[in-house]
Design an enzyme around this catalytic site. Structure first.
Site, short mmCIF file in Angstrom:
data_model
loop_
_atom_site.label_atom_id
_atom_site.label_comp_id
_atom_site.label_asym_id
_atom_site.label_seq_id
_atom_site.Cartn_x
_atom_site.Cartn_y
_atom_site.Cartn_z
N LYS A 60 41.06 -34.20 135.53
CA LYS A 60 41.34 -34.30 134.09
C LYS A 60 42.04 -35.62 133.77
O LYS A 60 42.81 -36.13 134.60
CB LYS A 60 42.26 -33.15 133.65
CG LYS A 60 41.89 -31.78 134.18
CD LYS A 60 42.92 -30.73 133.80
CE LYS A 60 42.72 -29.44 134.58
NZ LYS A 60 43.16 -29.54 135.99
N ASN A 102 44.65 -13.88 147.20
CA ASN A 102 44.16 -14.14 145.84
C ASN A 102 42.64 -14.14 145.76
O ASN A 102 42.07 -13.98 144.67
CB ASN A 102 44.71 -15.48 145.33
CG ASN A 102 46.19 -15.43 145.01
OD1 ASN A 102 46.77 -14.36 144.85
ND2 ASN A 102 46.81 -16.60 144.91
N HIS A 115 42.69 -33.27 129.33
CA HIS A 115 43.74 -32.35 129.75
C HIS A 115 44.44 -31.69 128.55
O HIS A 115 44.73 -30.49 128.57
CB HIS A 115 44.76 -33.09 130.62
CG HIS A 115 45.50 -32.22 131.56
ND1 HIS A 115 45.96 -32.65 132.78
CD2 HIS A 115 45.86 -30.92 131.49
CE1 HIS A 115 46.58 -31.66 133.40
NE2 HIS A 115 46.54 -30.60 132.62
N ASP A 169 40.75 -27.30 141.61
CA ASP A 169 41.09 -27.86 140.30
C ASP A 169 42.32 -28.76 140.42
O ASP A 169 43.40 -28.30 140.81
CB ASP A 169 41.39 -26.72 139.32
CG ASP A 169 41.76 -27.23 137.94
OD1 ASP A 169 40.85 -27.30 137.08
OD2 ASP A 169 42.94 -27.56 137.71
N TYR A 208 48.65 -34.38 138.16
CA TYR A 208 49.18 -33.69 139.32
C TYR A 208 49.54 -34.64 140.45
O TYR A 208 50.25 -34.24 141.38
CB TYR A 208 48.18 -32.65 139.85
CG TYR A 208 47.73 -31.61 138.87
CD1 TYR A 208 48.34 -31.45 137.63
CD2 TYR A 208 46.66 -30.78 139.18
CE1 TYR A 208 47.90 -30.51 136.73
CE2 TYR A 208 46.22 -29.82 138.29
CZ TYR A 208 46.84 -29.69 137.06
OH TYR A 208 46.39 -28.74 136.17
#
Length: 274
Positions: free
Chosen positions: A76, A241, A109, A46, A51
Site C-alpha cells: 500500500k 489462526n 492505504h 499483506d 509497515y
C-alpha cells in the site's frame, strides 16, 4: 488442514480469503514470520510501505522455496505519499524493497480526504495496473462517499476495500456497498487487536465448537465473505489462526456475534486522517 478458499476479484484475478498480516512486525523478524506462515499453509501476505517491513516480506517469500506465483502479496501507498507522481515513486520503492517484478494487489492505504489527493493517487494506481506491474488495485479505509467519488471521477472500480472490521465494527453499510459493486471487503484488525477476545460471548461459542475465541472470529469473518488477515509472530498462533475450516457457525452463533456491535474502532476514522 483444508485448503484456503479463493475469491474472484472484479478484474478476474483471485485472492486467498485468509491471509497473513505483518503490521507492527519489526523488519528483523518479518522474514522468519513470513516463512512460518507460508510453511503453515498461508499463500497471502499483506504489507505496506508504512509497515517498513516490505524487504522482510520479499525475503520471506524467497526463503520459503515457493514460486513467486504461489504467494499473493499486497502492499500500500501511505497517505503522505498520496498524489500522482509521489504514488508512482512509492510504488517503485515498494517493488524494489520486495524484490519483485509485480505486486499482486496495491492499495491506497488511506483516502486522507483533508489533503484531497486520493483521486490523483487512484489514477497512478490505474497506470501501474495498465503497465502490468500491479495485477490488481484497490483501496483501504474508504467510506462509501470516498468510493462514490472514485466512481464519478475514474473508470475503474477498486478490486478490494480493506477496512477495520471486527464484531464491534462489522461495517454492514460498507460491506453492502462493496458487494453491490463487486468490490471484495477485506478486514484489518479482524480481532480488534486482540481486545475482543476476552468477550464472554466469544468464549461461550469457542467452548461450543471446541476452538479458540480467535478462531471463532476468523471463522465469522470468512462466513461473512470477507478476506481476513490476522497477524501473529507466534508460530503456534499462526497455525491456529489458519485452522478454521473444521467447524461452521450456525445462525444462532452469527446472531450472538452480531449483538456485539458497538461501533468501537481500534484505529482512526478515515475522515479524520490527513
Amino acid at each position: 488442514m483444508a485448503s484456503i478458499p479463493e475469491l474472484t476479484l472484479n478484474d478476474g484475478n483471485s485472492i486467498p480469503q485468509l491471509g497473513f498480516g505483518v503490521y507492527k512486525i519489526p523488519e528483523a523478524e518479518t522474514a522468519d514470520a513470513v516463512v512460518a506462515a507460508l510453511e503453515a499453509g498461508y499463500r497471502h501476505v499483506d504489507t505496506a510501505a508504512f509497515y517498513a517491513n516490505e524487504h522482510g516480506v520479499g525475503e520471506g517469500v524467497r526463503r520459503s522455496g515457493l514460486d513467486r506465483s504461489e504467494v499473493f502479496v499486497t502492499s500500500k501507498v501511505w497517505w503522505t505519499d498520496n498524489g500522482y507522481d509521489s504514488t508512482l515513486r512509492s510504488f517503485d520503492r515498494s517493488l524494489e524493497l520486495l524484490g519483485f517484478d509485480t505486486i499482486d494487489l496495491f492499495l491506497i492505504h488511506w483516502p486522507a480526504p483533508k489533503s484531497d489527493r486520493y483521486v490523483e493517487t487512484w489514477r497512478a494506481l490505474e497506470r501501474v495496473r495498465d503497465e502490468g506491474r500491479a495485477r490488481s488495485i484497490g483501496v483501504a479505509n474508504f467510506h462509501t462517499h470516498h468510493l462514490d467519488r472514485l466512481a464519478r471521477e475514474s473508470g475503474t472500480v477498486p478490486a478490494v476495500n480493506q477496512v477495520e472490521l471486527h464484531p464491534w465494527l462489522p461495517q454492514e453499510e460498507v460491506r453492502a456497498y462493496d458487494a453491490a459493486r463487486g468490490i471484495v471487503t477485506e478486514a484489518w484488525s479482524p480481532l480488534a487487536r486482540g481486545r475482543i477476545l476476552g468477550d464472554p460471548t466469544l468464549a461461550r461459542l469457542a467452548d461450543k465448537h471446541g476452538v479458540t475465541p480467535a478462531q471463532v472470529v476468523i471463522r465469522w469473518q470468512l462466513q461473512l465473505g470477507n478476506v481476513v488477515i490476522p497477524k501473529s509472530t507466534s508460530p503456534e498462533r499462526i497455525r491456529s489462526n489458519l485452522d478454521v475450516f473444521g467447524f461452521v457457525l450456525d445462525a444462532e452463533d452469527l446472531a450472538a456475534i452480531a449483538a456485539l456491535e458497538s461501533g468501537e474502532r481500534t484505529g482512526k476514522d478515515p475522515d479524520d486522517l490527513g
